[in-house]
Design an enzyme around this catalytic site. Structure first.
Site, short mmCIF file in Angstrom:
data_model
loop_
_atom_site.label_atom_id
_atom_site.label_comp_id
_atom_site.label_asym_id
_atom_site.label_seq_id
_atom_site.Cartn_x
_atom_site.Cartn_y
_atom_site.Cartn_z
N GLY A 97 0.83 -1.20 0.00
CA GLY A 97 0.00 0.00 0.00
C GLY A 97 0.85 1.24 0.00
O GLY A 97 1.96 1.26 -0.55
N CYS A 98 0.37 2.30 0.62
CA CYS A 98 1.09 3.58 0.67
C CYS A 98 2.52 3.39 1.14
O CYS A 98 2.76 2.88 2.23
CB CYS A 98 0.35 4.52 1.61
SG CYS A 98 1.25 6.03 2.01
N PHE A 99 3.49 3.79 0.32
CA PHE A 99 4.88 3.50 0.67
C PHE A 99 5.42 4.37 1.80
O PHE A 99 6.44 4.04 2.39
CB PHE A 99 5.80 3.51 -0.54
CG PHE A 99 5.83 4.75 -1.42
CD1 PHE A 99 5.28 5.96 -1.05
CD2 PHE A 99 6.47 4.67 -2.67
CE1 PHE A 99 5.36 7.08 -1.88
CE2 PHE A 99 6.55 5.78 -3.50
CZ PHE A 99 5.99 6.98 -3.10
#
Length: 220
Positions: A58-60
């Site tokens: 997901g969001c890094f």
């Protein structure tokens, strides 16, 4: 990171390579500086014996923050991996027309932290059954993925995935959709400087950790 940042154009189907954005010859991170937390190079070189594992969950921003806190991790960075477009920008990746997923590079000392320990964190700290999304973040760029660089990593990825799937299945969850593949042939394109260690620079920044809530099981 929210879908609303880029309207409703995010796609949940992988772009065909021939339809991917053209990209560019030059990297979007032309000059790297040291890790803002660990003080180590984010692009190497690292000490002899260092291994690198690429994890997409997901969001890094949040993924990188999780791993730079793990003892034995030498450095982390964020970038784009698993797609077609060379040297993509963040905005391009968020159109879902590059084929990349937001990825955290984890460079670590295997004598201090094992692949299984890193993968336990990986499996527990996101939901690997969600396909092309993580929570509110929707699009192919948020898909779960692991790209290994050593035979030891591959063995650990396959064994831990199988072990976690048994637990998820027993609890009635869907099959794991994580992309598991060698890093070879899949370039890691470093993201722009403002994304690197973003949550150190912006402590109140966005974090998305959609999880199954199911602990990773101990070895039998």
């Amino acid at each position: 990171m929210f879908e609303s940042l880029f309207g409703s154009s995010m796609k949940t189907q992988m772009v065909a390579p021939e339809k991917a954005l053209a990209g560019r010859d030059q990297p979007v991170l032309p000059t790297a500086r040291p890790h803002t937390v660990l003080g180590t190079p984010i692009t190497g070189p690292w000490p002899e014996g260092t291994r690198v594992l690429y994890l997409a969950m997901g969001c890094f921003w949040g993924a990188e923050e999780i791993f730079w806190q793990v003892p034995g991790v030498i450095s982390t960075a964020v970038g784009y991996m698993g797609g077609t477009t060379p040297n993509p920008t963040y905005e391009e990746v968020c159109t879902a027309r590059t084929g990349h997923t937001e990825t955290a590079l984890v460079a670590y000392d295997p004598s201090v932290v094992s692949e299984e320990e890193l993968l336990k964190i990986f499996w527990e700290r996101h939901d690997p059954t969600q396909g092309y999304r993580q929570g509110n973040d929707v699009g192919t760029q948020y898909r779960s993925a692991v790209y290994w660089t050593t035979p030891e990593q591959e063995a650990a990825v396959r064994e831990t995935e199988e072990r976690y799937q048994k637990v998820l299945t027993a609890r009635g969850l869907d099959p794991i959709t994580t992309e598991v593949a060698p890093a070879e042939g899949r370039t890691f394109y470093y993201a722009e400087d403002y994304h690197q260690q973003y949550l150190d620079k912006n402590p109140n920044g966005y974090r998305c950790h959609a999880t199954t809530g199911i602990p990773f099981p101990d070895a039998a």
